[in-house]
Scaffold this motif. Structure first.
Motif, PDB file in Angstrom:
ATOM      1  N   GLU A  48      -6.772  12.019   0.402  1.00 54.73           N
ATOM      2  CA  GLU A  48      -6.566  10.677   1.071  1.00 54.73           C
ATOM      3  C   GLU A  48      -6.759  10.383   2.566  1.00 54.73           C
ATOM      4  N   SER A  62       2.571   1.846  -3.456  1.00 50.97           N
ATOM      5  CA  SER A  62       1.460   2.200  -4.475  1.00 50.97           C
ATOM      6  C   SER A  62       1.138   3.659  -4.211  1.00 50.97           C
ATOM      7  N   TRP A  63       1.049   4.244  -2.879  1.00 55.32           N
ATOM      8  CA  TRP A  63       0.898   5.332  -2.374  1.00 55.32           C
ATOM      9  C   TRP A  63       1.932   6.323  -3.091  1.00 55.32           C
ATOM     10  N   ILE A 110      -6.690   5.876  -1.898  1.00 60.27           N
ATOM     11  CA  ILE A 110      -5.864   6.292  -2.912  1.00 60.27           C
ATOM     12  C   ILE A 110      -6.357   6.675  -4.292  1.00 60.27           C
ATOM     13  N   THR A 157      -6.393  10.291  -5.984  1.00 58.59           N
ATOM     14  CA  THR A 157      -6.228  10.408  -7.400  1.00 58.59           C
ATOM     15  C   THR A 157      -6.965  11.215  -8.200  1.00 58.59           C
ATOM     16  N   PHE A 198       1.375   9.189  -6.011  1.00 61.11           N
ATOM     17  CA  PHE A 198       1.684  10.481  -5.725  1.00 61.11           C
ATOM     18  C   PHE A 198       2.861  10.997  -6.579  1.00 61.11           C
ATOM     19  N   HIS A 214       0.845  -1.263   0.023  1.00 61.39           N
ATOM     20  CA  HIS A 214      -0.298   0.146  -0.109  1.00 61.39           C
ATOM     21  C   HIS A 214       0.807   1.182  -0.037  1.00 61.39           C
TER      22      HIS A 214
END
Length: 238
Positions: A123, A15-16, A129, A133, A20, A12
């Motif tokens: 977020e 991915s963040w 997320i 986004t 970002f 996670h």
């Protein structure tokens, strides 16, 4: 919301940062593309560029807005080689050899912060997320905001401070940050600074002060109504 397994938490987090980072890269690409065009005075640059020149030349003037925004424009021009001699008479006047680019870059840089801050705000409030986004992309591809934040204007400066105020308020009230920790105090200081800057650029910044005040009132109401908390914690100022 239960705790994630270490592998899921690491995935996670990766991915963040990946998303970002992509948002920030797209922001830089779209905001600074052809920033030098057009090479003439556009719209209200004739007002705020002129006022920046007056600050550089230490010329007294009166304006309906507070001074911080114009002072920052003047400072950015001064630090990038602008000598304050361009007249800024009317839209369409060619800049020619005038060092105007530094002031545009400064305003654009502050306007560009809207996108990553929107990502962080959404977020933080949704812990999603996907939602963050989507919110960032809405601002990223808004041509109106893109245009507004590429010129020598007060708007990108004000919008940056407004978004910063909301981000700080959301972080302070977040359950992810321990109350009265160093991080909590830093975000609290950041929020107060952003609010002060909002009011110092335009008086409409007072509406943001009201918004953050309402958010604070809601947080206090929850704290006062929480019977599981020690009474002393409600009055703690340390």
């Amino acid at each position: 919301m239960g705790e994630m397994a270490p592998e899921a938490a690491n995935s996670h987090k990766s991915s963040w940062w990946l998303i970002f980072g992509a948002v920030c890269a797209l922001t830089l690409t779209t905001r600074f593309y052809k920033i030098a065009e057009p090479d003439h005075v556009c719209w209200d640059e004739t007002h705020f560029g002129k006022m920046g020149s007056w600050y550089i030349n230490r010329t007294f003037f009166f304006d309906v807005h507070p001074p911080l925004g114009k002072m920052l424009i003047g400072l950015s021009g001064y630090l990038t080689g602008y000598d304050g001699t361009f007249a800024f008479d009317k839209p369409g006047d060619k800049y020619d050899n005038t060092s105007y680019l530094g002031m545009r870059v400064f305003c654009t840089a502050l306007g560009a912060t809207l996108i990553p801050m929107a990502f962080l705000i959404v977020e933080e409030t949704t812990q999603s997320i996907t939602a963050a986004t989507f919110a960032a992309l809405l601002i990223l591809f808004d041509v109106g905001i893109l245009t507004l934040t590429q010129y020598i204007l007060l708007d990108p400066i004000l919008l940056c401070f407004i978004m910063g105020s909301i981000l700080g308020a959301v972080k302070v009230s977040s359950r992810r940050i321990q109350e009265f920790s160093v991080s909590w105090w830093l975000w609290l200081t950041f929020t107060g600074t952003m609010l002060a800057c909002c009011v110092s650029v335009k008086f409409v910044g007072l509406f943001v002060v009201s918004l953050v005040g309402l958010m604070t009132t809601a947080d206090l109401w929850k704290i006062l109504g929480d019977m599981t908390r020690p009474v002393v914690s409600r009055y703690k100022i340390k």
